[in-house]
Design a protein around this motif. Sequence first.
Motif, PDB file in Angstrom:
ATOM      1  N   LEU A  62       0.796  -1.224   0.000  1.00  0.00           N
ATOM      2  CA  LEU A  62       0.000   0.000   0.000  1.00  0.00           C
ATOM      3  C   LEU A  62       0.833   1.281   0.000  1.00  0.00           C
ATOM      4  N   LEU A  63       2.012   1.260   0.612  1.00  0.00           N
ATOM      5  CA  LEU A  63       2.725   2.506   0.888  1.00  0.00           C
ATOM      6  C   LEU A  63       4.051   2.661   0.166  1.00  0.00           C
ATOM      7  N   SER A  64       4.514   1.648  -0.541  1.00  0.00           N
ATOM      8  CA  SER A  64       5.827   1.744  -1.191  1.00  0.00           C
ATOM      9  C   SER A  64       5.873   2.851  -2.236  1.00  0.00           C
ATOM     10  N   ILE A  65       4.841   2.952  -3.058  1.00  0.00           N
ATOM     11  CA  ILE A  65       4.837   3.970  -4.120  1.00  0.00           C
ATOM     12  C   ILE A  65       4.833   5.386  -3.553  1.00  0.00           C
ATOM     13  N   PRO A  66       3.933   5.730  -2.619  1.00  0.00           N
ATOM     14  CA  PRO A  66       4.023   7.076  -2.028  1.00  0.00           C
ATOM     15  C   PRO A  66       5.384   7.357  -1.391  1.00  0.00           C
ATOM     16  N   ALA A  67       5.964   6.345  -0.742  1.00  0.00           N
ATOM     17  CA  ALA A  67       7.285   6.541  -0.127  1.00  0.00           C
ATOM     18  C   ALA A  67       8.347   6.782  -1.193  1.00  0.00           C
ATOM     19  N   GLY A  68       8.249   6.080  -2.332  1.00  0.00           N
ATOM     20  CA  GLY A  68       9.219   6.275  -3.409  1.00  0.00           C
ATOM     21  C   GLY A  68       9.139   7.654  -4.028  1.00  0.00           C
ATOM     22  N   ILE A  69       7.929   8.145  -4.210  1.00  0.00           N
ATOM     23  CA  ILE A  69       7.762   9.500  -4.749  1.00  0.00           C
ATOM     24  C   ILE A  69       8.349  10.527  -3.782  1.00  0.00           C
ATOM     25  N   LEU A  70       8.103  10.331  -2.493  1.00  0.00           N
ATOM     26  CA  LEU A  70       8.682  11.238  -1.491  1.00  0.00           C
ATOM     27  C   LEU A  70      10.211  11.160  -1.494  1.00  0.00           C
ATOM     28  N   ALA A  71      10.751   9.947  -1.650  1.00  0.00           N
ATOM     29  CA  ALA A  71      12.213   9.780  -1.636  1.00  0.00           C
ATOM     30  C   ALA A  71      12.880  10.499  -2.791  1.00  0.00           C
ATOM     31  N   ASP A  72      12.187  10.635  -3.935  1.00  0.00           N
ATOM     32  CA  ASP A  72      12.760  11.343  -5.079  1.00  0.00           C
ATOM     33  C   ASP A  72      12.580  12.851  -4.984  1.00  0.00           C
ATOM     34  N   ARG A  73      11.725  13.320  -4.081  1.00  0.00           N
ATOM     35  CA  ARG A  73      11.401  14.752  -4.047  1.00  0.00           C
ATOM     36  C   ARG A  73      11.719  15.429  -2.725  1.00  0.00           C
ATOM     37  N   THR A  74      12.025  14.680  -1.681  1.00  0.00           N
ATOM     38  CA  THR A  74      12.318  15.278  -0.376  1.00  0.00           C
ATOM     39  C   THR A  74      13.631  14.712   0.153  1.00  0.00           C
ATOM     40  N   SER A  75      14.002  15.137   1.342  1.00  0.00           N
ATOM     41  CA  SER A  75      15.209  14.624   1.982  1.00  0.00           C
ATOM     42  C   SER A  75      15.026  13.141   2.326  1.00  0.00           C
ATOM     43  N   ARG A  76      15.896  12.313   1.782  1.00  0.00           N
ATOM     44  CA  ARG A  76      15.806  10.877   2.071  1.00  0.00           C
ATOM     45  C   ARG A  76      16.198  10.601   3.522  1.00  0.00           C
ATOM     46  N   ARG A  77      17.148  11.354   4.049  1.00  0.00           N
ATOM     47  CA  ARG A  77      17.529  11.193   5.457  1.00  0.00           C
ATOM     48  C   ARG A  77      16.351  11.494   6.370  1.00  0.00           C
ATOM     49  N   ARG A  78      15.634  12.582   6.093  1.00  0.00           N
ATOM     50  CA  ARG A  78      14.493  12.940   6.933  1.00  0.00           C
ATOM     51  C   ARG A  78      13.377  11.906   6.833  1.00  0.00           C
ATOM     52  N   LEU A  79      13.127  11.424   5.611  1.00  0.00           N
ATOM     53  CA  LEU A  79      12.104  10.401   5.427  1.00  0.00           C
ATOM     54  C   LEU A  79      12.443   9.147   6.235  1.00  0.00           C
ATOM     55  N   MET A  80      13.706   8.734   6.204  1.00  0.00           N
ATOM     56  CA  MET A  80      14.118   7.544   6.949  1.00  0.00           C
ATOM     57  C   MET A  80      13.965   7.754   8.456  1.00  0.00           C
ATOM     58  N   ALA A  81      14.331   8.943   8.945  1.00  0.00           N
ATOM     59  CA  ALA A  81      14.241   9.218  10.377  1.00  0.00           C
ATOM     60  C   ALA A  81      12.790   9.209  10.860  1.00  0.00           C
ATOM     61  N   VAL A  82      11.910   9.837  10.098  1.00  0.00           N
ATOM     62  CA  VAL A  82      10.488   9.855  10.475  1.00  0.00           C
ATOM     63  C   VAL A  82       9.909   8.441  10.438  1.00  0.00           C
ATOM     64  N   ALA A  83      10.252   7.696   9.387  1.00  0.00           N
ATOM     65  CA  ALA A  83       9.729   6.339   9.249  1.00  0.00           C
ATOM     66  C   ALA A  83      10.195   5.444  10.393  1.00  0.00           C
ATOM     67  N   GLU A  84      11.464   5.550  10.760  1.00  0.00           N
ATOM     68  CA  GLU A  84      11.972   4.735  11.868  1.00  0.00           C
ATOM     69  C   GLU A  84      11.348   5.162  13.186  1.00  0.00           C
ATOM     70  N   GLY A  85      11.043   6.458  13.309  1.00  0.00           N
ATOM     71  CA  GLY A  85      10.346   6.934  14.504  1.00  0.00           C
ATOM     72  C   GLY A  85       8.961   6.316  14.637  1.00  0.00           C
ATOM     73  N   VAL A  86       8.279   6.140  13.518  1.00  0.00           N
ATOM     74  CA  VAL A  86       6.968   5.481  13.528  1.00  0.00           C
ATOM     75  C   VAL A  86       7.101   4.046  14.024  1.00  0.00           C
ATOM     76  N   ARG A  87       8.124   3.344  13.528  1.00  0.00           N
ATOM     77  CA  ARG A  87       8.325   1.961  13.981  1.00  0.00           C
ATOM     78  C   ARG A  87       8.627   1.927  15.479  1.00  0.00           C
TER      79      ARG A  87
END
Length: 409
Positions: A62-87
């Motif tokens: 369900l979420l891989s595609i939205p995450a991929g679009i974000l990874a190409d357009r935003t900070s990948r480091r920030r995306l990873m940090a927020v995602a790991e915070g959710v986990r």
Amino acid sequence: MSTPPVPALPAAFNRLAWSNLTAQSAEQIGLAAAPIVAVFALGAGAGETGLLQMAQTLPFLLLSIPAGILADRTSRRRLMAVAEGVRALSLIAILILASTGYLTLPLLALLGFVGAAGTVGYSVAAPSLVPALVPRAALAAANGRIELARSVAFAAGPALAGALVGTLGASPAFALAAALSVFAVLLLLRLVEPPRPALPPRHPARDLSEGASFVLGHRLLRSVLVTAIVFNTAFVILQAVYVPYAVQKLGLSPTAIGATLAAYGVGMVAGALAVSRLAKFLTFGTLIAIGPIAGLAAALVMLATIWVPTVLLAALSFFLIGAGPVIWVISTTTLRQAVTPEALLGRVSALILMATWGARPIGAGLAAAIGAAYGAETCLAVATIGFAIQAAVILTSPVPRLARQPGLA
């Protein structure tokens, strides 16, 4: 065959690798503890553990595609940090519920879904960040380092989870996983991500179409994609019923189950350590083909436990399915990074992650249905058929004929 000298890996990549190690360790402890708790504390059977596995893998679909679009357009480091915070938050919630006696199978599945959503964001962004941190000639070495860290997590995580749940209960296992997840976030906060040109605003559907067209139109990536989809479907059918099968058919304790699952990680460590040596005398395409062949061998060994129910065969099966496929992951990730334009890396990684890991809830759903109707033994037979198909797909494709990594002289 000879290989050129590999440049040293930079400090920024090393920080990413350590974050990856702690994040993967948190994930593996949590994933291994969940079905053990479900079976021994909540009374789950093959059907219920299949549904739990489906909840823990559905976010990849369900979420891989939205995450991929974000990874190409935003900070990948920030995306990873927020995602790991959710986990981390999902693991803390499970810890609180387990400690207070309010943990139920539906809540475990729901929080497993939330934690897996964080895993998706981290897993999509990390491969697209690696080429920005290391030179092209060092991609294989960098991917090997990432996979070695993941392999160590796979080796230690299940064994720790099984031992902790078997001796102290669920709470210590989830407490350790939560602490590791928080530490992974802290490591990412100090990583410096190289700047990159901003992409012009476009509709997400166009971004998705561009990435999908590239993958499906590339003869090498297309073959890799189909193989990975079938592999993951078959693997999850096997994995989803393994814990109740190990308890009821093999008579294993939680600690013994954790030990057999840890053999998967030991195999991954062995494969990750061996890949650089194998690359010296095997062609790049042959290296890729090792994984699907080892997967089929592992399925046949697990199937044999129906007639020879021994912990040794179960451990050997997980060792093989760890050792071969980790070589596949390292080599196919390097292939993907070598042939994909940088502006497409996030979307291409997301599409492959969605299609491969997104196949896992399908496999888990099949395991739940087949396991409930016909038993775990039938699931093992169906999984073996799937492993035979994925081996046939890659061996009849142009991939095994690759002499070297694309883009290198």
